[in-house]
Design an enzyme around this catalytic site. Sequence first.
Site, PDB file in Angstrom:
ATOM      1  N   CYS A 162      -6.898   7.512   6.784  1.00 49.57           N
ATOM      2  CA  CYS A 162      -5.473   7.249   7.017  1.00 49.57           C
ATOM      3  C   CYS A 162      -4.631   7.343   5.757  1.00 49.57           C
ATOM      4  CB  CYS A 162      -5.313   5.866   7.647  1.00 49.57           C
ATOM      5  SG  CYS A 162      -6.440   5.621   9.023  1.00 49.57           S
ATOM      6  N   HIS A 294       2.305   0.642   6.165  1.00 52.98           N
ATOM      7  CA  HIS A 294       1.194   1.267   6.876  1.00 52.98           C
ATOM      8  C   HIS A 294       1.271   0.803   8.336  1.00 52.98           C
ATOM      9  CE1 HIS A 294      -2.382   3.555   7.301  1.00 52.98           C
ATOM     10  NE2 HIS A 294      -3.114   2.532   7.663  1.00 52.98           N
ATOM     11  N   GLU A 305      -1.170  -6.612   5.111  1.00 53.58           N
ATOM     12  CA  GLU A 305      -0.131  -5.842   4.416  1.00 53.58           C
ATOM     13  C   GLU A 305       1.051  -6.738   4.036  1.00 53.58           C
ATOM     14  OE1 GLU A 305       1.183  -2.363   6.529  1.00 53.58           O
ATOM     15  OE2 GLU A 305       2.193  -1.556   4.741  1.00 53.58           O
ATOM     16  N   LYS A 326       5.208   3.881  12.862  1.00 59.78           N
ATOM     17  CA  LYS A 326       4.094   4.162  13.788  1.00 59.78           C
ATOM     18  C   LYS A 326       4.419   3.646  15.183  1.00 59.78           C
ATOM     19  CE  LYS A 326       0.169   4.423  10.575  1.00 59.78           C
ATOM     20  NZ  LYS A 326       0.761   4.057   9.277  1.00 59.78           N
ATOM     21  N   HIS A 331      -0.036   6.605  15.120  1.00 60.20           N
ATOM     22  CA  HIS A 331      -0.753   6.718  13.853  1.00 60.20           C
ATOM     23  C   HIS A 331      -1.311   8.148  13.747  1.00 60.20           C
ATOM     24  CE1 HIS A 331      -3.144   6.060  10.444  1.00 60.20           C
ATOM     25  NE2 HIS A 331      -3.575   4.839  10.679  1.00 60.20           N
ATOM     26  N   PHE A 390      -9.257   3.257   6.179  1.00 59.52           N
ATOM     27  CA  PHE A 390     -10.646   2.837   6.354  1.00 59.52           C
ATOM     28  C   PHE A 390     -11.429   3.335   5.137  1.00 59.52           C
ATOM     29  CE2 PHE A 390     -11.012   2.555  11.288  1.00 59.52           C
ATOM     30  CZ  PHE A 390     -10.385   1.324  11.248  1.00 59.52           C
TER      31      PHE A 390
END
Lengths: 403, 86
Positions: A162, A294, A305, A326, A331, A390
Amino acid sequence: MARVVITGAGTINPLGTDVPATFAAMRDGKCGIGPLEIPDVDRLAIQIGGQIKGYDEADHFNRQQIALYDRFTQFTLLAARQAIGQSGLTFTGSLADQSGVIFGTSGGGLNTQDENYRAVYEEGKNRVHPFIVPKLMNNAAASHVSMEWNLRGPTFTVATACASSNHAMGQAFNMIRCGMTKVMITGGSEAMLCFGGIKAWEGLRVMSKDACRPFSATRNGMVQGEGAGVFVFEDYDHARARGADILCEVIGFAMTSDASDIVMPSKQGAARAIAGAVRDAGVPLDAVGYINAHGTGTAANDKTECAAVADVFGAHADKLMISSTKSMHGHLIGGTGAVELLACIMALRDGVIAPTIGYEEPDPECALDVVPNVARDATIDVALSNAFAFGGLNAVIALRRFS
Amino acid sequence: MTTDDRIIAIIADQAMLEPGDITLDASLADLGIDSLGLVECIFAIEEAFDIAVPFNANDPTASAFDISSVGAIILAVKQLQSEQAG
């Protein structure tokens, strides 16, 4: 060190097939997430996504091109055409040698893999088309852009899940900054909305069945999207000398690794990347007016976050705006940072902050100004774009309004 | 459609020409078909006739399958059809 500016932007994503349409959708808080239209969707537990509807590859490419261009490459080429067109650049002679391409993607030609595994395993075919390998490879998009526009300098693909696009754009930024290149075509692309792509994500149990609601107490997971964002990063002196229209300046970049867990995010890793980008930009913390989060809409990401932002900015965290687009486009995995950079450009250039839509109920663990549901007018000097992947890989870009 | 016509149609498709413009003595290079186009032609022939064509792109001339001209390819396909029949 050279200054770096953005002189072109292009996109195709669930909100629109170009930058003006995407800006308009973000301003209006439109949702590009809906029912997936893909083969075997009835066998999926997750049946929604940010899919680019009404897209027909034959409208854009001939049969020979389609034999070589996976969907992620097609999206990249369409976005690159817009971005390079807007920049007004043509690449010949020494400029061609000093210009390159760096893109992010996570799955690369995943549709091509999915279709051909289906052919050999499910349908029992013993033969596949000769171009499956050059079609599915992760660097196909970067190579085709290089070939199409004669970009002969450093060209490669970054795959950090990502954070792929942010890592790619960070490399492009630093190459120009250190004088290695004059122009870089950068950004990223993803086309993972196929049966295998969704099925794999289902396994993690982090996907929402109904909507992406970042920072809302009612959030229940992420929703995948697809598309591409492509930018022309250019040496400032080069851009100024030719009288280019400058969209904004790229002023900082930082990347960190959590070095802790393969899927769970770390507040410290995210905070170090955010603080690092601001430090690299050489601006005070309170210059940051907007952060494109994010903001995946998962329980773990959003609270981590927000905690990282609070740690880095202290009291100023309550003054800045942070939103997750998003909620509108989903995403885009390896392409997500590229499409989200558009929200930062819109904030800096147009003074419009894209909202976090689908916001229903405050979460005490996400107690920041997340620009709920409705866009806001504001004059912003510095914007950040966060990406936390990730694998614990974090990449944050800092942009400044150009005036 | 005869075997000849089907092979010519495959080659014409790849060369982006009309079948009537394909002559038996033409090589694929004469028709503007490059090495990738050749591999696509062989794939299309394998699909159309359900045969396996022995061809290695590392050294195309070393293969038993003669690709020196359109006519040679037609003959080679017919030979493979008879060998691989049943």
